[in-house]
Design a protein around this motif. Structure first.
Motif, PDB file in Angstrom:
ATOM      1  N   UNK A   1      18.351  79.056  23.128  1.00 11.32           N
ATOM      2  CA  UNK A   1      18.031  80.473  22.959  1.00 11.32           C
ATOM      3  C   UNK A   1      19.180  81.128  22.203  1.00 11.32           C
ATOM      4  N   UNK A   2      19.053  82.422  22.007  1.00 15.17           N
ATOM      5  CA  UNK A   2      20.063  83.132  21.236  1.00 15.17           C
ATOM      6  C   UNK A   2      21.177  83.710  22.092  1.00 15.17           C
ATOM      7  N   UNK A   3      21.103  83.545  23.417  1.00 16.72           N
ATOM      8  CA  UNK A   3      22.135  84.064  24.296  1.00 16.72           C
ATOM      9  C   UNK A   3      23.437  83.295  24.083  1.00 16.72           C
ATOM     10  N   UNK A   4      24.592  83.987  23.981  1.00 16.32           N
ATOM     11  CA  UNK A   4      25.867  83.272  23.844  1.00 16.32           C
ATOM     12  C   UNK A   4      26.091  82.330  25.021  1.00 16.32           C
ATOM     13  N   UNK A   5      26.758  81.220  24.767  1.00 16.37           N
ATOM     14  CA  UNK A   5      26.951  80.206  25.804  1.00 16.37           C
ATOM     15  C   UNK A   5      28.428  79.980  26.075  1.00 16.37           C
ATOM     16  N   UNK A   6      28.685  79.320  27.197  1.00 20.33           N
ATOM     17  CA  UNK A   6      30.032  78.896  27.548  1.00 20.33           C
ATOM     18  C   UNK A   6      29.898  77.506  28.166  1.00 20.33           C
ATOM     19  N   UNK A   7      30.770  76.583  27.812  1.00 22.00           N
ATOM     20  CA  UNK A   7      30.672  75.224  28.334  1.00 22.00           C
ATOM     21  C   UNK A   7      31.498  75.071  29.604  1.00 22.00           C
ATOM     22  N   UNK A   8      31.162  74.064  30.390  1.00 21.73           N
ATOM     23  CA  UNK A   8      31.932  73.776  31.601  1.00 21.73           C
ATOM     24  C   UNK A   8      33.396  73.454  31.270  1.00 21.73           C
ATOM     25  N   UNK A   9      33.688  72.602  30.284  1.00 25.41           N
ATOM     26  CA  UNK A   9      35.107  72.356  29.952  1.00 25.41           C
ATOM     27  C   UNK A   9      35.846  73.624  29.544  1.00 25.41           C
TER      28      UNK A   9
END
Length: 818
Positions: A628-636
């Motif tokens: 989707x277009x929502x900004x993401x953040x990774x677990x690391x």
């Protein structure tokens, strides 16, 4: 309280018996024309406990003060957070049962000149079950309702369409940053039909001489799927009867056919229109009234037969036999619309399904209403029993005995809890009273006070040592209350002499370009500013990574010129203390403006704002990649950020500093350090100290006796009950901060608890009887990392890990736990 309840037991039982039988003669039909009376915000019929809000500016502006034309408290409900640009603050009224709402009233506050706030517009949401919330829209699909133009006039707005709901929320709106306050009233009557939803085919479009006539249920508030409406209410119960000519409407500026819901036999593909009605509770149905159009010259006729089935509950089978009703009609050549009364024979049900048979190509219905009652109950031998069923008497007597025993058990529990609450309450309020006292120069006013000459500062106890400890965050300055109810300046209790640290550079204040006010307090404000061409300021000792030509973001703490002498001294002490803090993960003090008033200190400000806001607008990046277009953040990236916070806290603890307000709101986010943001890249994190001065986070702090504000949801139990702040209590707060991060800041810690329940939970940690509640493991949190959190929340301070261990764990172990 419990002892006062004992004499009331007979009265309570009498109320139970009377209320059991009181409904037998109630008529459940209502007249919408008369359904416009005030429901009790102004006159107090609606109790305080049924008026709640997302937040409140202060105790004197909490939800219970949001009553129309009343002036209790400071004159209205005022939210703590801003309503611009977001619109998440609301005032909620619970009417306890379904009501038909025909209009609402709003008002601002004047408070005898103490406040002049009002809402120019607002949105409404409503719910029939407290779980599913629906946004109200007018006949033309508009959500925004125009509100007040001044602080005193009452503005009434007719609800077209009306609302059938138990709960209503008012969301004040603004088109700019401004303070808003609200008082409200609801007008209507009890929804006596008891209907909470109906299911029906979606209405069709009639082609009349080349012009489309839309016969859809335009105000239906449920769902629509595969040509069926379900789970909501709409025009079939809005109290509006359509006229003889379905092309005309009683509403202005609407399309032809608006007052009717209509179906075409060929389009529908079956000979009947099936409508299913769901009610709150089981009822006995006597009559159904259906208002139908009969414009026979245009192939619209009243139905000629109705077959109704009855079901006791959602999981019950349909009762046999079904009820079949023929509809003998006179004046079939009269094109007038008409209301048809259909006897339902006193059949009990919670769900009713009726099949209306077509008499022509089209069937148009405007309104369906019911005459029904709760199942009748009679009194026999002084006890309520069902009619003609004496065998239930023993069961009912047993139920009453059970109720009495339950009440006695509740009283015992209340007495036991009151004992502990009184004990813990005394400890808590004495501790917080001492905690909130301003420390005066001279002899120490209580054990652990600062030495003479260091006024205005508060001390925490160092872990592993008996001496006084400086603290970095401003949350500890409880005695400095500001306009927003928050303090602005931290004054670490550590003396600093000119030989300890060199003087900070004096910055030309004309180089500070104001961008935004971040917060305010009693003695000053915090502003977001820019410094253009920072490389030109040679006396700034700062490793700039800002490209030439780009401004540098800074936070500027400004002391008001009229501040007291003690406040000025505290301000200068804070400058000296913060100048010592040189660490990659601690916000750096860049310079000062102290040659003239107002006094200013200038610190770094990170380009992406605070960590709470940064994460709350993101979703966790899973292994399938962004969808989707929502900004993401990774677990690391999360773990790397948490490791940076642990590193900064390790530095503070090495100096024996206690932060006292560690949370995501007090961590700032800088530029990218790894992969791009769209792939969940990490960013630089620095610990700050001015989160508490922001109105945005007023709801994260508990107010005691109108003075102290404490971040109790992040505080260790010994902080809450004993005022004991140590590095170990900072470790507790770090565990909560880590929980926030792995929850992507989607909710407040212990969001299911009130502030008072959080304090009670601290008492459970103190008693250590296994009833304390821990924050639950976030869905994305590995078990090993959650065990680290739990160790941070150990009851025994000595069992909590050090920041050195936490930093090592996050750097070496947590990265491999995905």
């Amino acid at each position: 309280m419990a002892t006062q309840m004992l004499p009331l037991l007979p009265a309570l039982l009498t109320v139970l018996l009377v209320s059991w039988t009181a409904a037998q003669d109630v008529d459940w039909h209502f007249d919408t024309a008369k359904c416009r009376y005030a429901l009790g915000m102004e006159d107090g019929t609606i109790p305080d406990s049924d008026i709640t809000a997302s937040s409140a500016w202060s105790d004197s502006t909490e939800a219970k003060h949001g009553r129309l034309s009343t002036g209790e408290g400071d004159g209205a409900w005022c939210p703590a957070g801003p309503v611009f640009p977001s619109s998440s603050e609301y005032l909620q009224v619970d009417l306890r049962k379904l009501h038909f709402l025909s209009l609402v009233g709003t008002q601002g506050r004047h408070a005898d000149g103490l406040g002049r706030e009002f809402a120019r517009s607002y949105r409404l949401q409503y719910s029939r079950d407290g779980r599913h919330w629906i946004t109200w829209k007018d006949h033309w699909g508009q959500e925004v309702v125009s509100g007040n133009e001044n602080t005193y006039d009452v503005v009434l707005k007719d609800l077209g369409p009306p609302i059938i709901a138990r709960m209503v929320r008012f969301y004040p709106l603004a088109d700019r940053v401004m303070s808003v306050c609200l008082r409200v009233e609801l007008y209507g009557c009890v929804w006596k039909d008891g209907l909470k939803a109906y299911t029906a085919p979606v209405g069709h479009v009639m082609d009349l001489s080349g012009s489309p006539v839309y016969l859809n249920d335009s105000i239906y508030d449920g769902s629509k799927e595969a040509g069926v409406m379900f789970g909501g209410l709409g025009q079939l119960c809005d109290g509006v009867l359509g006229g003889n000519d379905f092309m005309e409407s009683k509403e202005l500026r609407v399309w032809p056919g608006y007052d009717y819901v209509g179906w075409n036999r060929e389009t529908l593909g079956q000979p009947t229109v099936d409508i299913e009605f769901h009610f709150e509770k089981t009822r006995v149905f006597h009559t159904m009234q259906v208002h139908s159009n009969h414009r026979h010259t245009q192939h619209v006729r009243v139905f000629n037969e109705v077959v109704c089935e009855f079901k006791a509950s959602l999981l019950s089978p349909w009762a046999e036999p079904a009820l079949s009703l023929q509809v003998p009609l006179s004046d079939l050549h009269d094109p007038s619309s008409r209301t048809i009364s259909l006897p339902l024979g006193g059949r009990p049900a919670q769900i009713l399904r009726c099949r209306f048979s077509f008499s022509d190509r089209w069937l148009l219905i405007s309104e369906i209403s019911f005459y029904s009652k709760f199942p009748a109950v009679t009194l026999r031998a002084g006890l309520p029993v069902a009619k003609d069923d004496s065998s239930n008497t023993a069961i009912l007597i047993g139920c009453l005995v059970g109720i009495i025993l339950l009440l006695l058990a509740i009283i015992a529990v209340i007495l036991w809890r009151q004992y502990w609450k009184k004990l813990l309450g005394k400890v808590f309020f004495i501790t917080m009273f001492l905690y909130s006292l301003p420390i005066q120069e001279g002899p120490p006013p209580y054990p652990g006070a600062p030495p003479p000459g260091l006024s205005g500062a508060h001390y925490g106890e160092a872990s592993g040592g008996g001496g006084s400890v400086p603290h970095y965050a401003e949350a500890d300055i409880i005695s400095l209350q500001g306009v927003s109810g928050n303090n602005t300046y931290a004054v670490p209790a550590l003396s600093a002499t000119p030989t300890d640290c060199p003087p900070l550079p004096e910055l030309p204040r004309e180089r500070l370009i104001f961008k935004e006010k971040l917060g305010e307090g009693q003695f000053g404000e915090v502003h977001l500013c820019e410094i253009e061409d920072p490389q030109d300021l040679e006396n700034l000792e700062f490793p700039f990574n800002v490209r030439k030509g780009r401004p540098l973001l800074v936070a500027v703490k400004i002391l008001r010129p009229d501040a007291s002498k003690n406040a000025r001294n505290d301000f200068l002490k804070e400058v000296k203390i913060l100048s010592r803090l040189k660490d990659p993960n601690i916000i750096c003090l860049l310079g000062v403006c102290v040659s003239s008033d107002p006094l200013c200190m200038v610190t770094e400000y990170m380009e992406s704002g605070d960590l709470n806001q940064y994460l709350s607008h993101r979703v966790l990046l899973d292994k399938t990649g962004p969808s989707h277009n929502t900004p993401t953040i990774s677990y690391p990236a999360l773990i790397s950020m948490a490791s940076q916070i642990a590193s900064g806290m390790k530095f503070l603890s090495s100096l024996n500093f206690v932060h006292r307000d560690l949370a995501t709101r007090n961590c700032l986010v800088g530029g990218e350090r790894g992969e791009g943001e769209d792939r969940g890249g990490e960013r630089q994190i620095k610990i700050a100290d001015f989160g508490m001065s922001r109105n945005l986070y007023a709801g994260d702090y508990y107010r005691i006796q109108g003075r102290a504000v404490l971040p109790i949801r992040w505080m260790a139990w010994e902080c809450i009950l004993m005022g004991k702040f140590t590095t170990a209590s900072d470790v507790w707060a770090f565990g909560v901060t880590l929980w926030e991060m792995l929850s992507v800041c989607q909710e407040q810690p212990y969001s299911h608890m009130t502030d008072e329940q959080v304090i009670d939970n601290a008492g459970e940690f103190f008693r250590d009887q296994g009833r304390q509640v821990y924050l639950s493991r976030p869905a994305v949190c590995p078990q090993g990392l959650y065990e680290l959190m739990l160790s941070c929340w150990s009851r025994d301070c000595k069992l909590r890990p050090s920041f050195a261990y936490i930093h090592s764990f996050l750097t070496e172990d947590a990265m491999n736990m995905v």
